[in-house]
Scaffold this motif. Structure first.
Motif, mmCIF file in Angstrom:
data_model
loop_
_atom_site.group_PDB
_atom_site.id
_atom_site.type_symbol
_atom_site.label_atom_id
_atom_site.label_comp_id
_atom_site.label_asym_id
_atom_site.label_seq_id
_atom_site.Cartn_x
_atom_site.Cartn_y
_atom_site.Cartn_z
ATOM 1 N N LYS A 139 -27.830 -21.075 111.508
ATOM 2 C CA LYS A 139 -26.778 -22.025 111.914
ATOM 3 C C LYS A 139 -26.890 -23.314 111.120
ATOM 4 C CE LYS A 139 -26.565 -20.120 116.558
ATOM 5 N NZ LYS A 139 -26.424 -20.398 117.987
ATOM 6 N N ALA A 140 -26.990 -23.160 109.824
ATOM 7 C CA ALA A 140 -27.191 -24.314 108.951
ATOM 8 C C ALA A 140 -26.034 -25.306 109.064
ATOM 9 C CB ALA A 140 -27.357 -23.850 107.514
ATOM 10 N N ASP A 141 -24.821 -24.782 109.374
ATOM 11 C CA ASP A 141 -23.675 -25.694 109.526
ATOM 12 C C ASP A 141 -23.954 -26.740 110.613
ATOM 13 O OD1 ASP A 141 -23.676 -23.290 111.073
ATOM 14 O OD2 ASP A 141 -21.658 -23.746 111.796
ATOM 15 N N ALA A 142 -24.664 -26.322 111.662
ATOM 16 C CA ALA A 142 -24.969 -27.256 112.753
ATOM 17 C C ALA A 142 -26.147 -28.174 112.408
ATOM 18 C CB ALA A 142 -25.269 -26.467 114.030
ATOM 19 N N LEU A 143 -26.847 -27.857 111.323
ATOM 20 C CA LEU A 143 -28.007 -28.687 110.914
ATOM 21 C C LEU A 143 -27.590 -29.822 109.981
ATOM 22 C CD1 LEU A 143 -30.926 -26.210 110.105
ATOM 23 C CD2 LEU A 143 -30.852 -27.923 111.920
ATOM 24 N N LYS A 145 -25.781 -32.339 110.039
ATOM 25 C CA LYS A 145 -25.799 -33.733 110.503
ATOM 26 C C LYS A 145 -27.219 -34.315 110.604
ATOM 27 C CE LYS A 145 -25.481 -32.641 115.423
ATOM 28 N NZ LYS A 145 -24.639 -31.947 116.313
ATOM 29 N N TYR A 146 -28.224 -33.459 110.556
ATOM 30 C CA TYR A 146 -29.614 -33.953 110.593
ATOM 31 C C TYR A 146 -30.178 -34.141 109.182
ATOM 32 C CZ TYR A 146 -29.349 -32.288 115.425
ATOM 33 O OH TYR A 146 -28.979 -32.069 116.724
ATOM 34 N N LEU A 147 -29.347 -33.903 108.164
ATOM 35 C CA LEU A 147 -29.889 -33.817 106.809
ATOM 36 C C LEU A 147 -29.705 -35.069 105.956
ATOM 37 C CD1 LEU A 147 -29.081 -30.100 105.909
ATOM 38 C CD2 LEU A 147 -31.321 -31.104 106.291
ATOM 39 N N ASP A 148 -29.372 -36.184 106.608
ATOM 40 C CA ASP A 148 -29.310 -37.454 105.877
ATOM 41 C C ASP A 148 -30.640 -37.711 105.184
ATOM 42 O OD1 ASP A 148 -26.864 -38.408 106.105
ATOM 43 O OD2 ASP A 148 -27.265 -39.930 107.644
ATOM 44 N N GLY A 149 -30.602 -38.002 103.897
ATOM 45 C CA GLY A 149 -31.855 -38.261 103.188
ATOM 46 C C GLY A 149 -32.493 -37.000 102.628
ATOM 47 N N TRP A 150 -31.875 -35.855 102.879
ATOM 48 C CA TRP A 150 -32.406 -34.585 102.343
ATOM 49 C C TRP A 150 -31.356 -33.988 101.404
ATOM 50 C CZ3 TRP A 150 -37.343 -33.022 103.800
ATOM 51 C CH2 TRP A 150 -37.902 -33.730 104.878
ATOM 52 N N GLU A 151 -31.039 -34.751 100.314
ATOM 53 C CA GLU A 151 -29.896 -34.394 99.457
ATOM 54 C C GLU A 151 -30.001 -32.969 98.900
ATOM 55 O OE1 GLU A 151 -30.931 -37.569 99.420
ATOM 56 O OE2 GLU A 151 -29.057 -38.268 100.317
ATOM 57 N N PHE A 152 -31.210 -32.598 98.484
ATOM 58 C CA PHE A 152 -31.346 -31.265 97.883
ATOM 59 C C PHE A 152 -30.895 -30.190 98.872
ATOM 60 C CE2 PHE A 152 -33.366 -27.312 96.819
ATOM 61 C CZ PHE A 152 -33.206 -27.244 95.452
ATOM 62 N N LEU A 153 -31.290 -30.359 100.127
ATOM 63 C CA LEU A 153 -30.957 -29.345 101.136
ATOM 64 C C LEU A 153 -29.456 -29.341 101.430
ATOM 65 C CD1 LEU A 153 -33.952 -29.720 103.620
ATOM 66 C CD2 LEU A 153 -33.559 -27.910 101.960
ATOM 67 N N THR A 154 -28.855 -30.540 101.511
ATOM 68 C CA THR A 154 -27.408 -30.616 101.757
ATOM 69 C C THR A 154 -26.679 -29.917 100.615
ATOM 70 O OG1 THR A 154 -27.933 -32.844 102.454
ATOM 71 C CG2 THR A 154 -25.625 -32.210 102.549
ATOM 72 N N ASP A 155 -27.106 -30.206 99.407
ATOM 73 C CA ASP A 155 -26.482 -29.612 98.232
ATOM 74 C C ASP A 155 -26.659 -28.090 98.261
ATOM 75 O OD1 ASP A 155 -25.253 -30.035 95.610
ATOM 76 O OD2 ASP A 155 -27.105 -29.072 94.906
ATOM 77 N N TYR A 156 -27.852 -27.664 98.601
ATOM 78 C CA TYR A 156 -28.149 -26.232 98.656
ATOM 79 C C TYR A 156 -27.227 -25.531 99.654
ATOM 80 C CZ TYR A 156 -30.846 -21.950 99.176
ATOM 81 O OH TYR A 156 -31.224 -20.644 99.202
ATOM 82 N N LEU A 157 -27.040 -26.160 100.822
ATOM 83 C CA LEU A 157 -26.220 -25.554 101.868
ATOM 84 C C LEU A 157 -24.752 -25.513 101.487
ATOM 85 C CD1 LEU A 157 -27.623 -27.006 105.187
ATOM 86 C CD2 LEU A 157 -27.798 -24.693 104.300
ATOM 87 N N THR A 158 -24.270 -26.597 100.896
ATOM 88 C CA THR A 158 -22.829 -26.651 100.661
ATOM 89 C C THR A 158 -22.420 -25.909 99.388
ATOM 90 O OG1 THR A 158 -23.240 -28.869 99.817
ATOM 91 C CG2 THR A 158 -22.290 -28.723 102.002
ATOM 92 N N HIS A 159 -23.372 -25.655 98.491
ATOM 93 C CA HIS A 159 -22.996 -24.968 97.259
ATOM 94 C C HIS A 159 -23.525 -23.535 97.153
ATOM 95 C CE1 HIS A 159 -22.362 -29.207 96.065
ATOM 96 N NE2 HIS A 159 -21.250 -28.666 95.623
ATOM 97 N N GLY A 160 -24.168 -23.050 98.181
ATOM 98 C CA GLY A 160 -24.675 -21.677 98.134
ATOM 99 C C GLY A 160 -23.515 -20.705 97.967
ATOM 100 N N SER A 161 -23.644 -19.731 97.093
ATOM 101 C CA SER A 161 -22.561 -18.762 96.932
ATOM 102 C C SER A 161 -23.096 -17.532 96.202
ATOM 103 C CB SER A 161 -21.422 -19.357 96.121
ATOM 104 O OG SER A 161 -21.825 -19.445 94.778
ATOM 105 N N LEU A 162 -22.299 -16.492 96.227
ATOM 106 C CA LEU A 162 -22.714 -15.268 95.543
ATOM 107 C C LEU A 162 -22.885 -15.489 94.044
ATOM 108 C CD1 LEU A 162 -20.553 -12.478 97.213
ATOM 109 C CD2 LEU A 162 -22.950 -13.018 97.598
#
Ligand SMILES: Nc1nc2c(ncn2[C@@H]2O[C@H](COP(=O)(O)OP(=O)(O)OP(=O)(O)O)[C@@H](O)[C@H]2O)c(=O)[nH]1
Ligand SMILES: [Mg+2]
Length: 189
Positions: A139-143, A145-162
């Motif tokens: 449920k990364a979509d729900a996470l 909002k907790y990822l302020d300051g964790w840019e790599f992870l935000t980027d990883y989540l929003t750009h993950g693709s096949l």
């Protein structure tokens, strides 16, 4: 695994269901997921595995995968694990799917899951020391909002693709970095 578009990136890739149950699971679930419908909550039972032959993943040998999907509550008590999830004994890798946003006290609940698993494996005569443990935060979509300051992870989540899978080396390096960051991540920032 049944995403046929994967073959656009992995030209030799194909999968084969190896029994009737597997065909039903694979084709019915793929059709549902593509419509955005999730499968029902899994009943607590000892499941028949979905068996899939996988061919042509770059850098990996061909292999046969056995998927046993039982209800999550089987992992709440060692006796339930022994009864309904004995298949874990011979696994090379255990994956814990953990939904942090649904937990009141993630550290305590994750520790309890690990402890339940260790006791259940002991009862089954298995050797946890010979297994890998992968913890997956679902449920990364729900996470987000907790990822302020964790840019790599935000980027990883929003750009993950096949498409990312086309370059396996890059994909694995990125997974590794995300994994290292996740080890340090906690919900309180
Ligand atoms: N926010 C969010 N919710 C999700 C996601 N995936 C699944 N859910 C919800 O999480 C709940 C559990 O999903 P399931 O796929 O049934 O999870 P499961 O681990 O198979 O659960 P059991 O079969 O009951 O053990 C459902 O209410 C889903 O709608 C996701 O990516 N994001
Ligand atoms: Mg389920």
């Amino acid at each position: 695994m049944k995403k046929l578009t994967l073959a656009e990136h992995w030209p030799d890739f194909f999968t084969l269901g190896l029994n009737e149950d597997s065909l039903n699971t694979v084709y019915e679930n793929v059709a549902m997921l593509e419509k955005g419908i999730l499968p029902d909550s899994t009943p607590k039972n000892f499941p028949r595995p979905t068996i899939l032959r996988v061919h042509g993943i770059p850098l990996h040998p061909d292999r046969t995968l056995l998927f046993f999907d039982t209800g999550g509550e089987c992992f709440e008590r060692p006796s339930q694990l022994v009864r309904f999830a004995g298949f874990v004994r011979r696994a090379h890798t255990a994956m814990f799917l953990v939904s942090l946003p649904d937990m009141d006290d993630p550290a305590k609940e994750m520790h309890k899951l690990l402890n339940t698993y260790v006791v259940g494996m002991g009862e089954l005569g298995g050797a946890t020391r010979e297994q890998n443990l992968v913890v997956v935060y679902t449920k990364a979509d729900a996470l987000i909002k907790y990822l302020d300051g964790w840019e790599f992870l935000t980027d990883y989540l929003t750009h993950g693709s096949l498409e990312e899978l086309a370059d396996q080396d890059h994909y694995v390096r990125r997974m590794h970095t995300a994994s290292e960051r996740l080890k340090k991540f906690n919900l309180c920032g």
